[in-house]
Motif scaffolding. Sequence first.
Motif, PDB file in Angstrom:
ATOM      1  N   LYS A 186      -0.449   2.854   8.939  1.00 31.72           N
ATOM      2  CA  LYS A 186      -0.143   1.563   8.316  1.00 31.72           C
ATOM      3  C   LYS A 186      -1.034   1.264   7.113  1.00 31.72           C
ATOM      4  CE  LYS A 186      -0.569  -0.503  12.365  1.00 31.72           C
ATOM      5  NZ  LYS A 186      -0.343   0.447  13.461  1.00 31.72           N
ATOM      6  N   ILE A 187      -2.335   1.492   7.258  1.00 39.39           N
ATOM      7  CA  ILE A 187      -3.269   1.210   6.163  1.00 39.39           C
ATOM      8  C   ILE A 187      -3.165   2.274   5.082  1.00 39.39           C
ATOM      9  CG2 ILE A 187      -5.717   1.052   5.570  1.00 39.39           C
ATOM     10  CD1 ILE A 187      -6.187  -0.273   8.276  1.00 39.39           C
ATOM     11  N   SER A 188      -3.063   3.536   5.495  1.00 39.26           N
ATOM     12  CA  SER A 188      -2.988   4.639   4.526  1.00 39.26           C
ATOM     13  C   SER A 188      -1.739   4.532   3.666  1.00 39.26           C
ATOM     14  CB  SER A 188      -3.006   5.982   5.264  1.00 39.26           C
ATOM     15  OG  SER A 188      -4.214   6.169   5.956  1.00 39.26           O
ATOM     16  N   LEU A 189      -0.609   4.187   4.278  1.00 40.03           N
ATOM     17  CA  LEU A 189       0.631   4.080   3.506  1.00 40.03           C
ATOM     18  C   LEU A 189       0.539   2.928   2.510  1.00 40.03           C
ATOM     19  CD1 LEU A 189       4.207   4.670   4.700  1.00 40.03           C
ATOM     20  CD2 LEU A 189       3.717   2.569   3.449  1.00 40.03           C
ATOM     21  N   TYR A 190      -0.012   1.812   2.945  1.00 37.20           N
ATOM     22  CA  TYR A 190      -0.160   0.670   2.034  1.00 37.20           C
ATOM     23  C   TYR A 190      -1.038   1.043   0.843  1.00 37.20           C
ATOM     24  CZ  TYR A 190      -1.458  -4.013   0.384  1.00 37.20           C
ATOM     25  OH  TYR A 190      -1.678  -5.126  -0.385  1.00 37.20           O
ATOM     26  N   ALA A 191      -2.167   1.691   1.134  1.00 40.53           N
ATOM     27  CA  ALA A 191      -3.101   2.044   0.064  1.00 40.53           C
ATOM     28  C   ALA A 191      -2.488   3.026  -0.925  1.00 40.53           C
ATOM     29  CB  ALA A 191      -4.379   2.634   0.667  1.00 40.53           C
ATOM     30  N   ALA A 192      -1.677   3.945  -0.411  1.00 40.34           N
ATOM     31  CA  ALA A 192      -1.124   4.987  -1.270  1.00 40.34           C
ATOM     32  C   ALA A 192       0.111   4.540  -2.039  1.00 40.34           C
ATOM     33  CB  ALA A 192      -0.778   6.212  -0.417  1.00 40.34           C
ATOM     34  N   ALA A 193       0.886   3.608  -1.467  1.00 42.96           N
ATOM     35  CA  ALA A 193       2.210   3.334  -2.038  1.00 42.96           C
ATOM     36  C   ALA A 193       2.476   1.853  -2.292  1.00 42.96           C
ATOM     37  CB  ALA A 193       3.285   3.903  -1.097  1.00 42.96           C
ATOM     38  N   ARG A 194       1.451   1.041  -2.380  1.00 44.78           N
ATOM     39  CA  ARG A 194       1.667  -0.398  -2.576  1.00 44.78           C
ATOM     40  C   ARG A 194       2.537  -0.683  -3.780  1.00 44.78           C
ATOM     41  NH1 ARG A 194       3.344  -4.414  -3.579  1.00 44.78           N
ATOM     42  NH2 ARG A 194       2.486  -6.543  -3.478  1.00 44.78           N
ATOM     43  N   ASP A 195       2.376   0.074  -4.861  1.00 44.46           N
ATOM     44  CA  ASP A 195       3.129  -0.199  -6.086  1.00 44.46           C
ATOM     45  C   ASP A 195       4.605   0.140  -5.963  1.00 44.46           C
ATOM     46  OD1 ASP A 195       2.033   2.568  -6.027  1.00 44.46           O
ATOM     47  OD2 ASP A 195       3.186   2.797  -7.874  1.00 44.46           O
ATOM     48  N   LEU A 196       5.002   0.836  -4.902  1.00 44.28           N
ATOM     49  CA  LEU A 196       6.413   1.181  -4.693  1.00 44.28           C
ATOM     50  C   LEU A 196       7.175   0.059  -3.992  1.00 44.28           C
ATOM     51  CD1 LEU A 196       6.097   4.922  -3.564  1.00 44.28           C
ATOM     52  CD2 LEU A 196       6.494   4.006  -5.871  1.00 44.28           C
ATOM     53  N   PHE A 197       6.464  -0.973  -3.561  1.00 48.11           N
ATOM     54  CA  PHE A 197       7.090  -2.105  -2.884  1.00 48.11           C
ATOM     55  C   PHE A 197       7.325  -3.240  -3.873  1.00 48.11           C
ATOM     56  CE2 PHE A 197       5.190   0.260   0.522  1.00 48.11           C
ATOM     57  CZ  PHE A 197       6.033   0.069   1.608  1.00 48.11           C
ATOM     58  N   ASP A 198       8.499  -3.837  -3.783  1.00 48.65           N
ATOM     59  CA  ASP A 198       8.787  -4.999  -4.615  1.00 48.65           C
ATOM     60  C   ASP A 198       8.120  -6.253  -4.068  1.00 48.65           C
ATOM     61  OD1 ASP A 198      10.865  -3.937  -6.589  1.00 48.65           O
ATOM     62  OD2 ASP A 198      11.729  -3.329  -4.675  1.00 48.65           O
ATOM     63  N   GLU A 199       7.903  -6.254  -2.748  1.00 49.05           N
ATOM     64  CA  GLU A 199       7.293  -7.425  -2.119  1.00 49.05           C
ATOM     65  C   GLU A 199       6.623  -6.999  -0.819  1.00 49.05           C
ATOM     66  OE1 GLU A 199       8.919 -11.427   0.133  1.00 49.05           O
ATOM     67  OE2 GLU A 199       9.987 -10.748  -1.672  1.00 49.05           O
ATOM     68  N   VAL A 200       5.457  -7.548  -0.567  1.00 52.26           N
ATOM     69  CA  VAL A 200       4.762  -7.358   0.708  1.00 52.26           C
ATOM     70  C   VAL A 200       4.421  -8.743   1.241  1.00 52.26           C
ATOM     71  CG1 VAL A 200       2.721  -6.420   1.876  1.00 52.26           C
ATOM     72  CG2 VAL A 200       3.825  -5.108   0.057  1.00 52.26           C
ATOM     73  N   ASP A 201       4.662  -8.980   2.527  1.00 51.02           N
ATOM     74  CA  ASP A 201       4.448 -10.310   3.078  1.00 51.02           C
ATOM     75  C   ASP A 201       2.963 -10.671   3.094  1.00 51.02           C
ATOM     76  OD1 ASP A 201       3.395  -8.901   5.249  1.00 51.02           O
ATOM     77  OD2 ASP A 201       4.500 -10.044   6.751  1.00 51.02           O
ATOM     78  N   PRO A 202       2.639 -11.954   3.269  1.00 51.20           N
ATOM     79  CA  PRO A 202       1.233 -12.386   3.221  1.00 51.20           C
ATOM     80  C   PRO A 202       0.340 -11.662   4.227  1.00 51.20           C
ATOM     81  CG  PRO A 202       2.677 -14.288   3.058  1.00 51.20           C
ATOM     82  CD  PRO A 202       3.558 -13.118   3.361  1.00 51.20           C
ATOM     83  N   PHE A 203       0.848 -11.410   5.440  1.00 51.16           N
ATOM     84  CA  PHE A 203       0.069 -10.661   6.422  1.00 51.16           C
ATOM     85  C   PHE A 203      -0.280  -9.277   5.880  1.00 51.16           C
ATOM     86  CE2 PHE A 203       1.888 -13.073  10.301  1.00 51.16           C
ATOM     87  CZ  PHE A 203       0.801 -13.932  10.303  1.00 51.16           C
ATOM     88  N   GLY A 204       0.714  -8.604   5.296  1.00 53.59           N
ATOM     89  CA  GLY A 204       0.496  -7.264   4.768  1.00 53.59           C
ATOM     90  C   GLY A 204      -0.524  -7.246   3.651  1.00 53.59           C
ATOM     91  N   THR A 205      -0.419  -8.236   2.752  1.00 58.92           N
ATOM     92  CA  THR A 205      -1.349  -8.320   1.630  1.00 58.92           C
ATOM     93  C   THR A 205      -2.766  -8.602   2.115  1.00 58.92           C
ATOM     94  OG1 THR A 205       0.417  -9.095   0.174  1.00 58.92           O
ATOM     95  CG2 THR A 205      -1.841  -9.534  -0.519  1.00 58.92           C
ATOM     96  N   GLU A 206      -2.889  -9.536   3.055  1.00 59.91           N
ATOM     97  CA  GLU A 206      -4.219  -9.903   3.541  1.00 59.91           C
ATOM     98  C   GLU A 206      -4.842  -8.801   4.387  1.00 59.91           C
ATOM     99  OE1 GLU A 206      -6.535 -13.508   5.898  1.00 59.91           O
ATOM    100  OE2 GLU A 206      -4.364 -13.592   5.648  1.00 59.91           O
ATOM    101  N   CYS A 207      -4.020  -8.169   5.245  1.00 59.37           N
ATOM    102  CA  CYS A 207      -4.539  -7.136   6.147  1.00 59.37           C
ATOM    103  C   CYS A 207      -4.551  -5.755   5.506  1.00 59.37           C
ATOM    104  CB  CYS A 207      -3.723  -7.093   7.434  1.00 59.37           C
ATOM    105  SG  CYS A 207      -3.896  -8.579   8.439  1.00 59.37           S
ATOM    106  N   GLY A 208      -3.905  -5.606   4.332  1.00 61.79           N
ATOM    107  CA  GLY A 208      -3.906  -4.316   3.648  1.00 61.79           C
ATOM    108  C   GLY A 208      -3.185  -3.245   4.417  1.00 61.79           C
ATOM    109  N   GLU A 209      -2.027  -3.589   4.994  1.00 62.97           N
ATOM    110  CA  GLU A 209      -1.278  -2.616   5.773  1.00 62.97           C
ATOM    111  C   GLU A 209       0.213  -2.938   5.746  1.00 62.97           C
ATOM    112  OE1 GLU A 209      -0.705  -3.601  10.218  1.00 62.97           O
ATOM    113  OE2 GLU A 209      -2.872  -3.753   9.911  1.00 62.97           O
TER     114      GLU A 209
END
Length: 309
Positions: free
Chosen positions: A78-101
């Motif tokens: 969960k954390i590794s994918l977020y760190a590697a591919a955050r720019d491929l998402f059009d939107e990440v929910d507040p939990f995802g942004t705050e928790c980095g996952e």
Amino acid sequence: MPTAARPSALHRMRFVGADTGKSSILTLFPVWSQMLGLDAELLPLDIPIGAPAGRFRDAVTAMRSDGQCVGALVTTHKISLYAAARDLFDEVDPFGTECGEVSSIAFRDGRTLGAAKDPITAGLSLREFLSDNHFADGAQVLCLGAGGAGTAIGWYLAQRRDAPSRLTFVDTAADRLDHLAAVVAPHATRSTLETLRPDEVDISARLGALPSGSVVINATGMGKERPGSPVPGSAVFPADAVVWDLNYRGSLEFLVHARTQEQDRRLTVVDGWRYFIHGWTQVIAEVFGIPMPPERVEELAAAADGLRR
């Protein structure tokens, strides 16, 4: 006369993890899909622990390019994918942004949407076996593991009305501990937050010093993805403790250890089955855009209980 081939499902959901082949969800998903009228199939996608960032970016890109793929549940990475591919998402929910996952990926209307469901899953699970005032008498929390699940658990516990007096997290990776501290500390206004590496703490001694009723959690993956336990075999759990293993399958050494002391130490021992149920139902609701009220979760859970492996 040859048997007609079964038509392929209309939708495809991916299951991104490191060792997905043994999960009960592979048996449960076809049943749940029928119960929910999804006309969907689940396809595992294993990525090794420690894989380079490119593997996660390729996975998201491939899923996004698949016209039948409606989304994915992400575990382990969960954390590794977020760190590697955050720019491929059009939107990440507040939990995802705050928790980095990201634990949920949904492809909707040409957009790639990410969400972190672990904070919700942690809360739903913990409320099933902790009273609303469980920590009022001074019980503390020792969580072994500071990955995505550990971070979400800390985030939830720090904001409870009866927040624990002390939240201690132990992990082998300094970067995971730093990440957890950054996420949880702003909310731990009524708790002392402590992050430690295993070489900085005597686990047996720490268990012995915990107040009665404390909560001890295995969020390391040990006993599932790899054999072993984060707790020494000679360790004694605190009296009246709640011992929660996030695993429900595997060698489960931590869980077995706790159950040997269950009666003598008056422990409440909980495995990861309900955490698994809540995690999957929350992500399925997000991916397919369907409501998931408590009564529906219980219907799906009842069907799952009979197929558990």
